[in-house]
Design an enzyme around this catalytic site. Structure first.
Site, PDB file in Angstrom:
ATOM      1  N   TYR A 114     -17.116 -28.749 -33.898  1.00  0.00           N
ATOM      2  CA  TYR A 114     -17.046 -28.685 -32.438  1.00  0.00           C
ATOM      3  C   TYR A 114     -16.525 -30.005 -31.889  1.00  0.00           C
ATOM      4  CZ  TYR A 114     -21.272 -31.587 -32.150  1.00  0.00           C
ATOM      5  OH  TYR A 114     -22.183 -32.608 -32.255  1.00  0.00           O
ATOM      6  N   CYS A 115     -16.023 -29.968 -30.632  1.00  0.00           N
ATOM      7  CA  CYS A 115     -15.677 -31.212 -29.934  1.00  0.00           C
ATOM      8  C   CYS A 115     -16.236 -31.108 -28.519  1.00  0.00           C
ATOM      9  CB  CYS A 115     -14.172 -31.512 -29.989  1.00  0.00           C
ATOM     10  SG  CYS A 115     -13.088 -30.160 -29.538  1.00  0.00           S
ATOM     11  N   THR A 116     -15.555 -31.674 -27.526  1.00  0.00           N
ATOM     12  CA  THR A 116     -16.164 -31.743 -26.196  1.00  0.00           C
ATOM     13  C   THR A 116     -16.390 -30.365 -25.575  1.00  0.00           C
ATOM     14  OG1 THR A 116     -15.048 -33.828 -25.882  1.00  0.00           O
ATOM     15  CG2 THR A 116     -15.952 -32.794 -23.919  1.00  0.00           C
ATOM     16  N   CYS A 120     -10.683 -29.318 -25.365  1.00  0.00           N
ATOM     17  CA  CYS A 120     -10.267 -30.208 -26.455  1.00  0.00           C
ATOM     18  C   CYS A 120      -9.814 -29.389 -27.656  1.00  0.00           C
ATOM     19  CB  CYS A 120     -11.385 -31.175 -26.831  1.00  0.00           C
ATOM     20  SG  CYS A 120     -12.748 -30.395 -27.669  1.00  0.00           S
ATOM     21  N   TRP A 145     -19.679 -29.428 -27.170  1.00  0.00           N
ATOM     22  CA  TRP A 145     -20.790 -30.224 -26.658  1.00  0.00           C
ATOM     23  C   TRP A 145     -21.152 -29.830 -25.232  1.00  0.00           C
ATOM     24  CZ3 TRP A 145     -24.762 -32.725 -28.126  1.00  0.00           C
ATOM     25  CH2 TRP A 145     -25.351 -33.720 -27.350  1.00  0.00           C
TER      26      TRP A 145
END
Lengths: 155, 141
Positions: A114-116, A120, A145
């Protein structure tokens, strides 16, 4: 600085911009891989075919986290990771994606990247690198996130 | 040449170098730049393709105009407009908490818009460009 001079400069700037567009379009036609205009964004979700990362929703990510045998990978840069991350996640930003090969030997282990959030792309880049490194069970949690924290899940 | 003339020459040199490098780095890979622009989700989709193709050329042209004499003040006006637009876009992205790449220097630009350094850089360039434009349009031939 007279209004007349500013107007003359503005006309020149507008002419320069139109010229740039014309040159840009002309050069694009000469390329072997021209940019499609109108622009089409690459597919938002990687398909779930073999060798490609799959997509997981918030519910799926939470379930995987509660079961606890999935390796969570945070693809954001270290500063963001240190500010807070999904408990148990390890940090593997795109800038260190070459380290993907150095991850633990178990290529069958479930991995969730996962990222933001939806804006993203880093989670997808890292997930693709993991697939390329031979991992066979890689998914992307696109909500990231943002969605995790909005849902009030543990940090 | 007086001190202000020397300062203007240096300022133009800096602006021109930044614009020429930014343009040259984006030229070879319009697809990466288009993806960068689209990532901001600020501009309508129809404008992404034309901008990705035209902007690198326009930046190059702006840099060259700043170096020459004939189109110097137009180049300074273009530089002012561009840096103002970049600063506004950056501030908007920062306020929204976007975490995309700035794409300021094409694929090589790894700076993220969540990093306020980029906004400071854009504001510094805006101040420089606005000063050069004011001076060049006062002292034009």
């Amino acid at each position: 600085m007279t209004a007349e001079n500013v107007f003359r400069d503005a006309v020149l700037v507008a002419a320069g911009f139109l010229l740039s567009l014309a040159v840009g379009f002309a050069a694009n036609r000469l390329r072997s891989d021209p940019l499609p205009v109108p622009y089409r964004a690459p597919a938002d979700h990687p398909s779930d075919e073999a060798g490609m990362p799959g997509a997981v929703t918030l519910a799926g990510a939470e379930a995987a986290w509660r079961v606890g045998d999935t390796l969570f990978i945070d693809a954001r840069e270290p500063d963001f990771f240190e500010d807070g991350h999904i408990p148990g996640a390890i940090n593997l930003p795109v800038s260190r994606v070459a380290d993907a090969r150095a991850l633990s030997g178990d290529r069958e282990r479930a991995v969730l990247v996962y990222c933001t959030g939806a804006d993203c792309r880093d989670s997808r880049i890292v997930a693709l690198a993991l697939c390329a490194a031979g991992h066979r069970n890689v998914d992307v949690f696109a909500g990231g996130w943002d969605e995790w924290t909005r849902a009030g899940l543990p940090q | 040449m007086d001190a202000s003339g020397v300062a203007s020459m240096i300022a133009r040199g800096i602006l021109a170098a930044v614009f020429i490098v930014a343009g040259l780095l984006k030229l070879p890979d319009p697809a990466a730049f288009a993806e960068g622009i689209a990532g901001f989700r600020f501009l309508p989709e129809w404008s992404v393709g034309p901008l990705a193709l035209g902007m690198p050329v326009f930046e190059l042209l702006t840099g060259l105009a700043l170096l020459g004499r004939r189109f110097r003040s137009a180049g300074a006006l273009a530089a002012t407009g561009l840096t103002l637009a970049f600063a506004l876009l950056y501030a908007w992205a920062l306020a929204r908490g976007l975490d995309v790449r700035c794409s300021c220097f094409g694929g090589a630009g790894l700076l993220r818009v969540s990093n306020p350094v980029g906004l400071l850089r854009a504001l510094a360039m805006l101040a420089l460009a606005a000063w050069v434009y004011r001076r060049e349009s006062l002292f034009r031939d």
